[in-house]
Design a protein around this motif. Structure first.
Motif, PDB file in Angstrom:
ATOM      1  N   LYS A 616     -37.736  -2.455 -46.459  1.00 25.01           N
ATOM      2  CA  LYS A 616     -37.372  -1.244 -47.206  1.00 25.01           C
ATOM      3  C   LYS A 616     -37.877  -0.035 -46.430  1.00 25.01           C
ATOM      4  CE  LYS A 616     -39.612   0.013 -51.013  1.00 25.01           C
ATOM      5  NZ  LYS A 616     -40.100   0.060 -52.418  1.00 25.01           N
ATOM      6  N   SER A 617     -36.998   0.926 -46.140  1.00 22.22           N
ATOM      7  CA  SER A 617     -37.367   2.132 -45.388  1.00 22.22           C
ATOM      8  C   SER A 617     -36.849   3.364 -46.110  1.00 22.22           C
ATOM      9  CB  SER A 617     -36.786   2.098 -43.965  1.00 22.22           C
ATOM     10  OG  SER A 617     -37.335   1.028 -43.235  1.00 22.22           O
ATOM     11  N   ASN A 618     -37.639   4.425 -46.064  1.00 25.70           N
ATOM     12  CA  ASN A 618     -37.265   5.677 -46.728  1.00 25.70           C
ATOM     13  C   ASN A 618     -36.015   6.270 -46.082  1.00 25.70           C
ATOM     14  OD1 ASN A 618     -37.455   8.713 -47.359  1.00 25.70           O
ATOM     15  ND2 ASN A 618     -39.014   7.809 -48.683  1.00 25.70           N
ATOM     16  N   VAL A 619     -35.116   6.774 -46.909  1.00 29.04           N
ATOM     17  CA  VAL A 619     -33.858   7.345 -46.426  1.00 29.04           C
ATOM     18  C   VAL A 619     -34.099   8.486 -45.438  1.00 29.04           C
ATOM     19  CG1 VAL A 619     -31.860   8.723 -47.154  1.00 29.04           C
ATOM     20  CG2 VAL A 619     -32.433   6.629 -48.382  1.00 29.04           C
ATOM     21  N   SER A 620     -35.162   9.281 -45.676  1.00 20.27           N
ATOM     22  CA  SER A 620     -35.425  10.444 -44.815  1.00 20.27           C
ATOM     23  C   SER A 620     -35.666  10.049 -43.368  1.00 20.27           C
ATOM     24  CB  SER A 620     -36.628  11.230 -45.347  1.00 20.27           C
ATOM     25  OG  SER A 620     -37.791  10.422 -45.314  1.00 20.27           O
ATOM     26  N   MET A 621     -36.118   8.783 -43.144  1.00 23.08           N
ATOM     27  CA  MET A 621     -36.383   8.333 -41.767  1.00 23.08           C
ATOM     28  C   MET A 621     -35.103   8.211 -40.944  1.00 23.08           C
ATOM     29  SD  MET A 621     -39.253   5.386 -42.205  1.00 23.08           S
ATOM     30  CE  MET A 621     -40.900   5.745 -42.811  1.00 23.08           C
ATOM     31  N   PHE A 622     -33.962   8.089 -41.629  1.00 24.81           N
ATOM     32  CA  PHE A 622     -32.704   7.863 -40.922  1.00 24.81           C
ATOM     33  C   PHE A 622     -32.079   9.167 -40.424  1.00 24.81           C
ATOM     34  CE2 PHE A 622     -33.431   4.062 -43.287  1.00 24.81           C
ATOM     35  CZ  PHE A 622     -32.873   3.040 -42.544  1.00 24.81           C
ATOM     36  N   LYS A 623     -32.664  10.306 -40.789  1.00 22.53           N
ATOM     37  CA  LYS A 623     -32.114  11.596 -40.342  1.00 22.53           C
ATOM     38  C   LYS A 623     -32.479  11.820 -38.883  1.00 22.53           C
ATOM     39  CE  LYS A 623     -31.582  16.398 -41.719  1.00 22.53           C
ATOM     40  NZ  LYS A 623     -31.954  17.442 -42.684  1.00 22.53           N
ATOM     41  N   THR A 624     -31.506  12.252 -38.101  1.00 22.39           N
ATOM     42  CA  THR A 624     -31.733  12.473 -36.676  1.00 22.39           C
ATOM     43  C   THR A 624     -30.816  13.578 -36.185  1.00 22.39           C
ATOM     44  OG1 THR A 624     -31.766  11.428 -34.494  1.00 22.39           O
ATOM     45  CG2 THR A 624     -30.034  10.730 -36.009  1.00 22.39           C
ATOM     46  N   SER A 625     -31.084  14.034 -34.990  1.00 24.26           N
ATOM     47  CA  SER A 625     -30.196  15.040 -34.381  1.00 24.26           C
ATOM     48  C   SER A 625     -29.435  14.439 -33.204  1.00 24.26           C
ATOM     49  CB  SER A 625     -31.025  16.235 -33.896  1.00 24.26           C
ATOM     50  OG  SER A 625     -32.005  15.803 -32.970  1.00 24.26           O
ATOM     51  N   ARG A 626     -29.603  13.113 -32.990  1.00 24.01           N
ATOM     52  CA  ARG A 626     -28.933  12.452 -31.867  1.00 24.01           C
ATOM     53  C   ARG A 626     -27.725  11.682 -32.376  1.00 24.01           C
ATOM     54  NH1 ARG A 626     -33.501   9.367 -28.498  1.00 24.01           N
ATOM     55  NH2 ARG A 626     -31.802   9.218 -26.997  1.00 24.01           N
ATOM     56  N   PHE A 627     -26.552  12.075 -31.894  1.00 29.22           N
ATOM     57  CA  PHE A 627     -25.321  11.462 -32.379  1.00 29.22           C
ATOM     58  C   PHE A 627     -24.699  10.522 -31.350  1.00 29.22           C
ATOM     59  CE2 PHE A 627     -26.185  14.473 -35.356  1.00 29.22           C
ATOM     60  CZ  PHE A 627     -25.671  15.749 -35.175  1.00 29.22           C
ATOM     61  N   ASN A 628     -25.215  10.520 -30.139  1.00 36.02           N
ATOM     62  CA  ASN A 628     -24.456   9.911 -29.038  1.00 36.02           C
ATOM     63  C   ASN A 628     -24.781   8.454 -28.763  1.00 36.02           C
ATOM     64  OD1 ASN A 628     -27.008  10.538 -28.187  1.00 36.02           O
ATOM     65  ND2 ASN A 628     -26.411  11.210 -26.143  1.00 36.02           N
ATOM     66  N   LYS A 629     -25.744   7.867 -29.461  1.00 39.95           N
ATOM     67  CA  LYS A 629     -26.015   6.454 -29.212  1.00 39.95           C
ATOM     68  C   LYS A 629     -26.564   5.796 -30.472  1.00 39.95           C
ATOM     69  CE  LYS A 629     -30.715   6.662 -27.346  1.00 39.95           C
ATOM     70  NZ  LYS A 629     -31.562   6.271 -26.209  1.00 39.95           N
ATOM     71  N   PRO A 630     -26.439   4.433 -30.564  1.00 38.57           N
ATOM     72  CA  PRO A 630     -26.950   3.741 -31.750  1.00 38.57           C
ATOM     73  C   PRO A 630     -28.473   3.854 -31.832  1.00 38.57           C
ATOM     74  CG  PRO A 630     -25.452   2.337 -30.483  1.00 38.57           C
ATOM     75  CD  PRO A 630     -25.758   3.515 -29.636  1.00 38.57           C
ATOM     76  N   LEU A 631     -28.970   3.902 -33.058  1.00 40.33           N
ATOM     77  CA  LEU A 631     -30.407   4.015 -33.303  1.00 40.33           C
ATOM     78  C   LEU A 631     -30.888   2.775 -34.048  1.00 40.33           C
ATOM     79  CD1 LEU A 631     -29.971   7.629 -34.552  1.00 40.33           C
ATOM     80  CD2 LEU A 631     -31.178   7.063 -32.453  1.00 40.33           C
ATOM     81  N   ILE A 632     -32.142   2.411 -33.830  1.00 38.92           N
ATOM     82  CA  ILE A 632     -32.684   1.196 -34.448  1.00 38.92           C
ATOM     83  C   ILE A 632     -32.946   1.432 -35.929  1.00 38.92           C
ATOM     84  CG2 ILE A 632     -34.670  -0.353 -34.507  1.00 38.92           C
ATOM     85  CD1 ILE A 632     -34.852  -0.063 -31.483  1.00 38.92           C
ATOM     86  N   ALA A 633     -32.410   0.519 -36.761  1.00 43.80           N
ATOM     87  CA  ALA A 633     -32.672   0.560 -38.201  1.00 43.80           C
ATOM     88  C   ALA A 633     -33.655  -0.535 -38.605  1.00 43.80           C
ATOM     89  CB  ALA A 633     -31.367   0.391 -38.980  1.00 43.80           C
ATOM     90  N   MET A 634     -33.613  -1.666 -37.861  1.00 46.55           N
ATOM     91  CA  MET A 634     -34.497  -2.793 -38.160  1.00 46.55           C
ATOM     92  C   MET A 634     -34.653  -3.626 -36.901  1.00 46.55           C
ATOM     93  SD  MET A 634     -33.985  -5.707 -41.085  1.00 46.55           S
ATOM     94  CE  MET A 634     -35.289  -6.865 -41.507  1.00 46.55           C
ATOM     95  N   LYS A 635     -35.865  -4.045 -36.632  1.00 46.32           N
ATOM     96  CA  LYS A 635     -36.123  -4.870 -35.462  1.00 46.32           C
ATOM     97  C   LYS A 635     -35.803  -6.327 -35.803  1.00 46.32           C
ATOM     98  CE  LYS A 635     -39.702  -5.794 -32.018  1.00 46.32           C
ATOM     99  NZ  LYS A 635     -41.126  -5.561 -31.675  1.00 46.32           N
ATOM    100  N   LEU A 636     -34.871  -6.940 -35.067  1.00 41.52           N
ATOM    101  CA  LEU A 636     -34.439  -8.308 -35.346  1.00 41.52           C
ATOM    102  C   LEU A 636     -35.013  -9.283 -34.329  1.00 41.52           C
ATOM    103  CD1 LEU A 636     -30.642  -7.743 -36.142  1.00 41.52           C
ATOM    104  CD2 LEU A 636     -32.560  -7.838 -37.739  1.00 41.52           C
ATOM    105  N   LYS A 637     -35.325 -10.471 -34.803  1.00 42.60           N
ATOM    106  CA  LYS A 637     -35.784 -11.536 -33.913  1.00 42.60           C
ATOM    107  C   LYS A 637     -34.582 -12.178 -33.233  1.00 42.60           C
ATOM    108  CE  LYS A 637     -39.968 -12.505 -36.577  1.00 42.60           C
ATOM    109  NZ  LYS A 637     -40.689 -13.470 -37.427  1.00 42.60           N
TER     110      LYS A 637
END
Length: 800
Positions: A616-637
């Motif tokens: 569970k992660s706070n919605v505010s953490m997903f705000k960014t100013s970078r639109f040009n590449k994928p960002l990590i939402a969860m670290k997967l094994k």
């Protein structure tokens, strides 16, 4: 003529000639002298007008005559360059104190050209008299003009610190200068303090010189930049327009600009703002009007109703010349060479010049006073023996004989004898001796005073201080520019840049996304969506152009795409694949799409994986100013992938279903808030060879529809679920068969709004009514709805 040919390399010739040229334009064209703050052409214009009597206390004279005088006697260059320099000296939006008064069109802040010099008239301004004062008293060195027919001053006496007061700008070879104008009263006050204390610091000087004072006013931000410039000669400040907010009769507001940054072209500024309005780069501007008239500058920017005026102003500060950066580069000619100087060095150089000017003037006045004293003494001596003097003159052969006889008889000098023989008869009266004695006493006092100035350095400095104080008293003006200590950070509200509009954003199973107008959507209907063969509409929603789309992928990453950046296409068209907007891996695909506006801090995203991990992660953490590449939402094994994304703003039930029919339900409160790069915690305790098929939010009144690979559907009610703790094994929902067991391949939480289901195999799909699947509370494998021999194994289930 004998022919002389020199064999020289091109490098040597070019280098030598360019070196000479560079030296000339640095010293004799583009950079001001630190002593009088003038470039050569400016100095020549002022001196030519002064020499011809074109001063402030007389009438105006055609500019063409002054330009002709400058070209003919001092500055053999084009008349355009001389006239342009002359016009600039008369523009009160360029200079803090104009040096030339001009009648007629002398240009405008819109960068309009001045009228031709045959139409305009000019004369020196009152303050120019202070630059030229005492120039005929041997105060400055003169040099021959270009053709040796006359002489011109190498520098003007400059009885006020002109370089700082009016500033300067220029570009030469390898050097440039940008010295801003300052307030006359402040600069003179700082000079007086420097005279009293030569060790005064820049910080102490800044108590008197607050910073630049531009003729166009404006707001100056950044005291640290001013201090750095005053210390080193280089520094950066922000100059912002003065903008007020006014309310119109119709309730709308308008931004009113009454002061613009220094050297900003007003008409270009108005044009740029209007272009932003027309191109819809900024939303909320109705009209831009230039309402400047004889009462002063005024730009009116009328806004739409309910638009945040501060946000519009911030956007314009950022994207137009309503706010500009001004870079100090205080380079001036000092001792014949260009030098980067701080404020102390400039004041010190000016003061040394004034010491030299006052010393030379005092010597000149002393020489004149002593010469006159000598003559007065001779006249007094002659008047005391007047009869004898008259007798000698009458008996002399001529003037020269009379002079010789007077010198021999009364021990006079040649100069005294000359004054006596040229004396007019009417002055030979008894009262004249009284006047001579009074003049003698006055001359004696003046000589004593002048000698004291030359002998006593403090007395000389007092003269400079008194004259500067007098100039300050006569010419001081209130400060025009306001100074703010800090540079204000400009925060641009997205609502200003993007017109607020409700649109439909849709996503297909294969990752095709599009933005569609409500009009196109309503005209076509949801069933007529444009998709490729074998693809289907995954999700669509009505959102605002100010919203942001968060697209989650199976690799635990998310794409941050503002809705307004999506290309608008018709509902029947395909749209574009997300990989065309943000590059993703070949084996990466979309699993969910969410929408955000404010990125609230009291909402959370829950992310669940195939191998039974959850976070569970706070919605505010997903705000960014970078639109040009994928960002990590969860670290997967290794070998894991993201299955489901849920958004919650309060405590809710989470239900988990596995491939082998295990079910676990628990409260979301059991998950702690973690960062985006966290791997999460165990959601369910999986059996060997099992994996999660679905993790979704569930609440009372809802049901769960499950599909097995063998084409069976099972629908269970909410009350079958048993609320437990996270990370347990859960309860069994499917009956285990030894031969060809059923395995859940897909499941969905069904709400009362859902009416249809669709099953997908590799090549086919089957749609049916959800209510036709009866609710089961038994330990069964459900009912067959398709024959896998004909349909193929079931791979996917959707509800709508």
């Amino acid at each position: 003529m004998s022919e002389i040919i020199q064999d020289l390399s091109l490098e040597d010739v070019i280098g030598d000639r360019f070196g000479r040229y560079s030296k000339y334009i640095i010293q004799e064209r583009a950079l001001p002298d630190v002593r009088d703050g003038l470039k050569p052409v400016q100095r020549r214009i002022l001196y030519a007008m002064y020499s011809s009597g074109n001063t402030y206390d007389k009438g105006f004279r055609k500019s063409a005559k002054s330009v002709g005088d400058v070209i003919g006697q001092y500055h053999p260059h084009g008349d355009t360059s001389v006239y342009d320099a002359m016009v600039r000296l008369s523009q009160d939006w360029k200079l803090r104190h104009v040096l030339i008064e001009m009648q007629g069109n002398n240009g405008s802040i819109d960068n309009d050209p001045a009228a031709a010099m045959r139409y305009t008239e000019a004369k020196l301004s009152k303050i120019s008299a202070e630059l030229l004062r005492d120039i005929n008293k041997d105060t400055v060195p003169f040099m021959p003009n270009y053709d040796d027919t006359t002489t011109e001053p190498m520098v003007l006496p400059a009885r006020l610190p002109q370089l700082l007061i009016n500033g300067s700008t220029g570009i030469s070879s390898g050097y440039a200068t940008d010295i801003p104008p300052h307030n006359l009263a402040e600069v003179i006050q700082a000079t007086l303090k420097y005279i009293d204390n030569p060790d005064i610091t820049v910080n102490q000087l800044m108590k008197y010189v607050k910073g630049p004072d531009f003729p166009t006013g404006g707001i100056i931000q950044g005291v640290n930049g001013i201090k750095k410039a005053y210390e080193t000669g280089k520094g950066k400040i922000i100059v912002r327009s003065k903008v007020d907010v006014e309310t119109l009769r119709n309730g709308r507001k308008e931004l009113v600009v009454t002061e613009v940054p220094y050297e900003v072209n007003k008409s270009s500024l108005v044009k740029k703002i209007d272009e932003l309005r027309a191109d819809k780069k900024v939303d909320g501007i109705v009209e831009v009007r230039d309402e400047t008239d004889r009462t002063g500058l005024r730009i009116a920017i009328e806004l739409k109703k309910d638009v945040n005026s501060e946000s519009v102003a911030n956007y314009l500060y950022k994207n137009t010349d309503l706010q500009v950066a001004y870079n100090f580069n205080m380079v001036a000619i000092s001792d014949g060479r260009p030098k980067l100087m701080g404020i102390r060095e400039i004041i010190d150089s000016y003061l040394n010049h004034q010491i030299d000017v006052v010393t030379r003037r005092t010597r000149h006045e002393l020489d004149q006073a002593e010469s006159r004293m000598h003559i007065v003494e001779g006249l007094m001596k002659a008047l005391s023996v007047l009869d004898e003097v008259i007798h000698i003159i009458r008996n002399s052969k001529n003037k020269q004989d009379a002079k010789v006889n007077l010198v021999d008889e009364f021990d006079l000098t040649d100069a005294q004898a000359e004054a006596i023989v040229t004396l007019q008869l009417y002055r030979l009266t008894n009262t004249d001796i009284v006047q001579l004695r009074e003049e003698h006493d006055e001359l004696k006092a003046l000589i004593d005073k002048l000698r004291n100035i030359l002998d006593n350095h403090d007395a000389l400095l007092n003269v400079i201080k008194e004259e500067l104080s007098d100039i300050r008293k006569r010419f001081k003006q209130d400060r025009l520019s306001t100074i703010e200590a800090e540079i204000e950070e400009i925060k641009i509200d997205k609502e200003v840049m993007v017109p607020s509009e409700n649109v439909i954003v849709s996503m297909t199973n294969h990752g095709y996304i599009k933005r569609t107008s409500l009009r196109s959507y309503n005209a076509s209907g949801v069933e007529e969506v444009g998709v490729k063969s074998g693809d289907a509409l995954f999700r669509h929603a009505e959102v605002n152009t100010l919203d942001t789309v968060l697209i989650f992928t199976n690799k635990g990453r998310y794409l941050f795409i503002p809705v307004h950046k999506l290309a608008e296409v018709k509902w029947k068209e395909l749209g574009q694949h997300v990989s065309q907007i943000v590059s993703i891996d070949e084996d990466e695909y979309v699993i969910d799409m969410q929408f955000e506006r404010q990125f609230e801090t009291d909402a959370y995203y829950i992310l669940a994986t195939r191998n039974g991990m959850i976070k569970k992660s706070n919605v505010s953490m997903f705000k960014t100013s970078r639109f040009n590449k994928p960002l990590i939402a969860m670290k997967l094994k290794q070998g894991d992938e993201l299955l489901n994304v849920m958004r919650i703003d309060s405590s809710q039930l989470i239900t988990v279903l596995t491939n082998k029919g295990m079910s676990l339900t628990y409260m979301s409160d059991e998950l702690s808030d973690t960062g985006l790069r966290a791997a999460g915690v165990k959601s369910i305790n999986l059996k060997d060879g099992d994996h999660v098929v679905m993790t979704q939010l569930v609440e009372e009144g809802q049901t769960i529809l499950m599909a097995t690979q063998r084409g069976a559907l099972k629908r269970i009610s909410f009350k079958v679920l048993q609320v437990a703790k996270r990370a347990q094994r859960g309860i069994t929902l499917l009956k285990e068969l030894k031969k060809a067991p059923h395995r859940i391949v897909a499941a969905e939480v069904v709400t009362p709004e859902h009416t249809q289901y669709t099953l997908y195999s590799k090549d086919q799909q089957e749609t049916g009514e959800i209510n036709s699947i009866h609710l089961s509370e038994q330990y069964t494998n459900g009912s067959f709805v398709v024959d896998i021999n004909e349909f193929g194994e079931v791979e996917q289930l959707t509800v709508k």
